[in-house]
Write an enzyme that holds these catalytic residues in place. Structure first.
Site, PDB file in Angstrom:
ATOM      1  N   TYR A  85     -28.918  44.551 -12.537  1.00 52.85           N
ATOM      2  CA  TYR A  85     -28.648  44.885 -11.142  1.00 52.85           C
ATOM      3  C   TYR A  85     -27.295  45.585 -11.003  1.00 52.85           C
ATOM      4  O   TYR A  85     -26.304  45.180 -11.618  1.00 52.85           O
ATOM      5  CB  TYR A  85     -28.657  43.630 -10.269  1.00 52.85           C
ATOM      6  CG  TYR A  85     -30.037  43.048 -10.009  1.00 52.85           C
ATOM      7  CD1 TYR A  85     -31.199  43.730 -10.380  1.00 52.85           C
ATOM      8  CD2 TYR A  85     -30.185  41.821  -9.382  1.00 52.85           C
ATOM      9  CE1 TYR A  85     -32.448  43.193 -10.139  1.00 52.85           C
ATOM     10  CE2 TYR A  85     -31.437  41.278  -9.128  1.00 52.85           C
ATOM     11  CZ  TYR A  85     -32.567  41.966  -9.513  1.00 52.85           C
ATOM     12  OH  TYR A  85     -33.808  41.428  -9.265  1.00 52.85           O
TER      13      TYR A  85
ATOM     14  N   SER B 146     -39.060  41.028  -2.542  1.00 55.23           N
ATOM     15  CA  SER B 146     -39.416  42.043  -1.554  1.00 55.23           C
ATOM     16  C   SER B 146     -40.400  41.502  -0.518  1.00 55.23           C
ATOM     17  O   SER B 146     -41.435  42.122  -0.242  1.00 55.23           O
ATOM     18  CB  SER B 146     -40.006  43.282  -2.251  1.00 55.23           C
ATOM     19  OG  SER B 146     -39.989  44.406  -1.414  1.00 55.23           O
TER      20      SER B 146
ATOM     21  N   ARG C  37     -40.380  48.434   4.452  1.00 60.44           N
ATOM     22  CA  ARG C  37     -41.527  49.251   4.859  1.00 60.44           C
ATOM     23  C   ARG C  37     -42.260  48.654   6.052  1.00 60.44           C
ATOM     24  O   ARG C  37     -42.864  49.378   6.846  1.00 60.44           O
ATOM     25  CB  ARG C  37     -42.490  49.417   3.681  1.00 60.44           C
ATOM     26  CG  ARG C  37     -42.005  50.380   2.596  1.00 60.44           C
ATOM     27  CD  ARG C  37     -42.919  50.353   1.393  1.00 60.44           C
ATOM     28  NE  ARG C  37     -42.807  49.083   0.686  1.00 60.44           N
ATOM     29  CZ  ARG C  37     -43.567  48.733  -0.353  1.00 60.44           C
ATOM     30  NH1 ARG C  37     -44.531  49.540  -0.766  1.00 60.44           N
ATOM     31  NH2 ARG C  37     -43.377  47.573  -0.959  1.00 60.44           N
TER      32      ARG C  37
END
Length: 299
Positions: free
Chosen positions: A51, A209, A215
């Site tokens: 990360y 997510s 989204r």
């Protein structure tokens, strides 16, 4: 080995630090954020060696160094096994690849321990299934790390049920989770056996997510629009303040009782996620959200 594994190792809500560098916090601000999360009851943290181009673990560790006592109040979950290309120069360049070898696992854990300024990792996950993974070699690394006290628990990330079963067959102790992508927008885990296996083995999957990387809020495709409409209607019905609370409730309704990885540095949104634990939805509401995602009714 019995199908019934250990009691819950990872809490229902986990703070994800994938975007730590994007939050642009000073070390002291990171400490303050951690303390506020701890006060709210969120003490499990999710990381990975790659990360922030290998910088997020060290940034988190620098914050911990300012307040060493925090280390005993939190659990550190991190991942290893992805090796990005150092250089890409056409066909002669190096390639992004996976590495689950004994040597790489051992070296990665040593690096993570140094980055975090700690003497143990609470949970180590293999980040992605490696096509060349040797389950015996991986189990050798796990066993040694556990004996040394460097890692307390082990799991996997993005593994198929057969891949998890293969690795579990070589381990003398239970794997504690499989971290997968799951949201009303991305429901693959509901059909590919992953969540079924977690329920069978009584382990709690980690879901990354959960808001589909934003989204669910910003996309204008047909699926996203259907979901936005349905989530808003269900929010009104169950008393949710926002559609993200509906999503967390929808995920928490899964019988595998997943751990949801939050990816925000915004405490208001963290508190909203916590408040979602008081919400509930019935089966019809749950399936309306499923139907909004798929675009069709159940058979």
């Amino acid at each position: 080995m019995s199908e019934t594994m250990s009691s819950r190792v990872i809490d229902p809500l986990v703070m994800g630090f994938w975007r730590l560098l994007d939050w642009q916090l000073s070390d002291q601000q990171c400490v303050s954020f951690l303390k506020e999360c701890i006060e709210l009851g969120i003490t499990h943290t999710d990381h990975a060696d790659i990360y922030g181009q290998y910088e997020c673990e060290a940034a988190f560790g620098a914050a911990l160094k300012l307040a060493p006592s925090i280390r005993d109040e939190i659990k550190i979950i991190t991942k290893c096994g992805i090796r990005p290309a150092i250089a890409k120069t056409g066909l002669t360049g190096k390639a992004n690849h996976y590495d689950s070898s004994y040597t790489h696992i051992m070296a990665s854990v040593e690096q993570s321990l140094q980055h975090f300024n700690t003497d143990r990792i609470d949970v180590l996950l293999i980040h992605r299934p490696d096509y060349l993974m040797d389950a015996d070699e991986m189990a050798k690394a796990f066993n040694q790390l556990k004996r040394q006290g460097d890692v307390l628990n082990f799991g996997v990330s993005n593994f198929t049920p057969t891949q998890l079963s293969m690795l579990q067959s070589r381990c003398d102790f239970p794997l504690v989770t499989n971290q997968i992508e799951c949201s009303p927008y991305e429901m693959k885990g509901l059909d590919d056996g992953t969540l079924d296996q977690c329920q069978q083995l009584r382990i709690h999957p980690m879901l990354w997510s959960p808001l589909a990387g934003g989204r669910l809020f910003s996309n204008r495709d047909e699926k996203a629009l259907r979901l936005q409409t349905t989530l808003s209607k269900v929010a009104q019905e169950i008393g949710a303040k926002s559609i993200d609370q509906v999503v967390y409730c929808w995920l928490a309704t899964l019988p595998s009782k997943p751990s949801i990885v939050l990816g925000t540095g915004n405490l208001t949104r963290v508190k909203a996620a916590l408040e979602s634990a008081s919400l509930s939805m019935d089966r019809e509401q749950w399936y309306r959200i499923w139907q909004a995602s798929t675009g069709h009714s159940v058979p």
